[in-house]
Design a protein around this motif. Structure first.
Motif, PDB file in Angstrom:
ATOM      1  N   ALA A  87      23.619  32.458  35.504  1.00  0.00           N
ATOM      2  CA  ALA A  87      25.056  32.301  35.291  1.00  0.00           C
ATOM      3  C   ALA A  87      25.809  33.436  35.972  1.00  0.00           C
ATOM      4  O   ALA A  87      25.347  34.584  35.994  1.00  0.00           O
ATOM      5  CB  ALA A  87      25.361  32.298  33.801  1.00  0.00           C
ATOM      6  N   ALA A 130      28.712  36.328  36.565  1.00  0.00           N
ATOM      7  CA  ALA A 130      29.254  37.357  35.665  1.00  0.00           C
ATOM      8  C   ALA A 130      30.515  36.820  34.987  1.00  0.00           C
ATOM      9  O   ALA A 130      31.247  36.010  35.553  1.00  0.00           O
ATOM     10  CB  ALA A 130      29.572  38.623  36.446  1.00  0.00           C
ATOM     11  N   ASP A 131      30.782  37.306  33.756  1.00  0.00           N
ATOM     12  CA  ASP A 131      31.966  36.866  33.024  1.00  0.00           C
ATOM     13  C   ASP A 131      33.231  37.273  33.763  1.00  0.00           C
ATOM     14  O   ASP A 131      33.283  38.318  34.421  1.00  0.00           O
ATOM     15  CB  ASP A 131      31.988  37.497  31.633  1.00  0.00           C
ATOM     16  CG  ASP A 131      30.876  36.963  30.746  1.00  0.00           C
ATOM     17  OD1 ASP A 131      30.396  35.842  31.019  1.00  0.00           O
ATOM     18  OD2 ASP A 131      30.495  37.680  29.800  1.00  0.00           O
ATOM     19  N   VAL A 132      34.242  36.446  33.636  1.00  0.00           N
ATOM     20  CA  VAL A 132      35.523  36.735  34.258  1.00  0.00           C
ATOM     21  C   VAL A 132      36.248  37.768  33.399  1.00  0.00           C
ATOM     22  O   VAL A 132      36.368  37.607  32.196  1.00  0.00           O
ATOM     23  CB  VAL A 132      36.370  35.448  34.384  1.00  0.00           C
ATOM     24  CG1 VAL A 132      37.742  35.764  34.966  1.00  0.00           C
ATOM     25  CG2 VAL A 132      35.657  34.430  35.241  1.00  0.00           C
ATOM     26  N   SER A 133      36.748  38.816  34.024  1.00  0.00           N
ATOM     27  CA  SER A 133      37.434  39.888  33.300  1.00  0.00           C
ATOM     28  C   SER A 133      38.828  39.434  32.878  1.00  0.00           C
ATOM     29  O   SER A 133      39.520  38.727  33.611  1.00  0.00           O
ATOM     30  CB  SER A 133      37.549  41.117  34.195  1.00  0.00           C
ATOM     31  OG  SER A 133      38.333  42.102  33.578  1.00  0.00           O
ATOM     32  N   TRP A 134      39.220  39.848  31.693  1.00  0.00           N
ATOM     33  CA  TRP A 134      40.556  39.531  31.218  1.00  0.00           C
ATOM     34  C   TRP A 134      41.583  40.537  31.714  1.00  0.00           C
ATOM     35  O   TRP A 134      42.784  40.335  31.545  1.00  0.00           O
ATOM     36  CB  TRP A 134      40.573  39.490  29.694  1.00  0.00           C
ATOM     37  CG  TRP A 134      39.936  38.257  29.161  1.00  0.00           C
ATOM     38  CD1 TRP A 134      38.657  38.105  28.756  1.00  0.00           C
ATOM     39  CD2 TRP A 134      40.561  36.990  29.008  1.00  0.00           C
ATOM     40  NE1 TRP A 134      38.419  36.826  28.351  1.00  0.00           N
ATOM     41  CE2 TRP A 134      39.581  36.109  28.488  1.00  0.00           C
ATOM     42  CE3 TRP A 134      41.828  36.491  29.259  1.00  0.00           C
ATOM     43  CZ2 TRP A 134      39.849  34.784  28.223  1.00  0.00           C
ATOM     44  CZ3 TRP A 134      42.081  35.171  28.975  1.00  0.00           C
ATOM     45  CH2 TRP A 134      41.113  34.327  28.476  1.00  0.00           C
TER      46      TRP A 134
END
Length: 168
Positions: free
Chosen positions: A23, A25-29
């Motif tokens: 997966a 990397a998570d999207v940064s807020w």
């Protein structure tokens, strides 16, 4: 007894060459562009200005809170008799804080009551209450609980509703 040995390839043959996907990397807020940082800084500055104005107004109106608390103490005093001179004194102190000393200090009698009624959109003091306030300094009278509570209610209305001196 033991189970027979398993063959070298076991299970679904179609999945034999399957490699799991990793997966992303998570999207940064956190904002990624400079425009969002500018908008955040603008909103933070707006909130700080509004907070500062609110604190100044709250601090500037502390005399109203103090006068209202003292009037409530007069209303809750035991005995049922309320001294009109004390109510008049509290109104004078509040007026001295709100308006200039030159404008308020010399007022007494009917002129004082007219000044109080002029400072509100709707005059809080009836003619009978005005007469009580005008003569209170000279007579030092006490009034019964019903009339006293009405006078204190009118005084509280004046304390809360009188105009801002900056508006004059």
């Amino acid at each position: 007894m033991s189970a027979p040995p398993l063959p070298g390839s076991f299970g679904n043959y179609a999945l034999g060459d399957f490699v799991e996907l990793v997966a992303p990397a998570d999207v940064s807020w956190w904002p990624q562009t400079a425009g969002w940082w500018w908008l955040g800084a603008l909103l933070a500055g707006f909130a700080a200005c509004r907070g500062w104005r609110y604190l100044r107004l709250w601090y500037r109106n502390r005399y109203r809170r103090e006068a209202a608390a003292r009037l409530q103490r007069l209303a809750d005093a035991p005995g049922g008799e309320i001294p009109v001179a004390d109510i008049n004194r509290l109104l004078k102190l509040a007026a001295l804080v709100a308006y200039s000393r030159e404008r308020v200090a010399r007022l007494s009698g009917e002129e004082w009551v007219e000044f109080l009624n002029r400072q509100c959109a709707a005059p809080p003091f009836s003619p009978e209450q005005g007469r009580l306030l005008a003569l209170a300094t000279y007579t030092g009278g006490m009034i019964g609980s019903d009339n006293g509570r009405q006078l204190i209610a009118a005084s509280l209305a004046w304390v809360h509703e009188h105009g801002n001196p900056a508006d004059d």
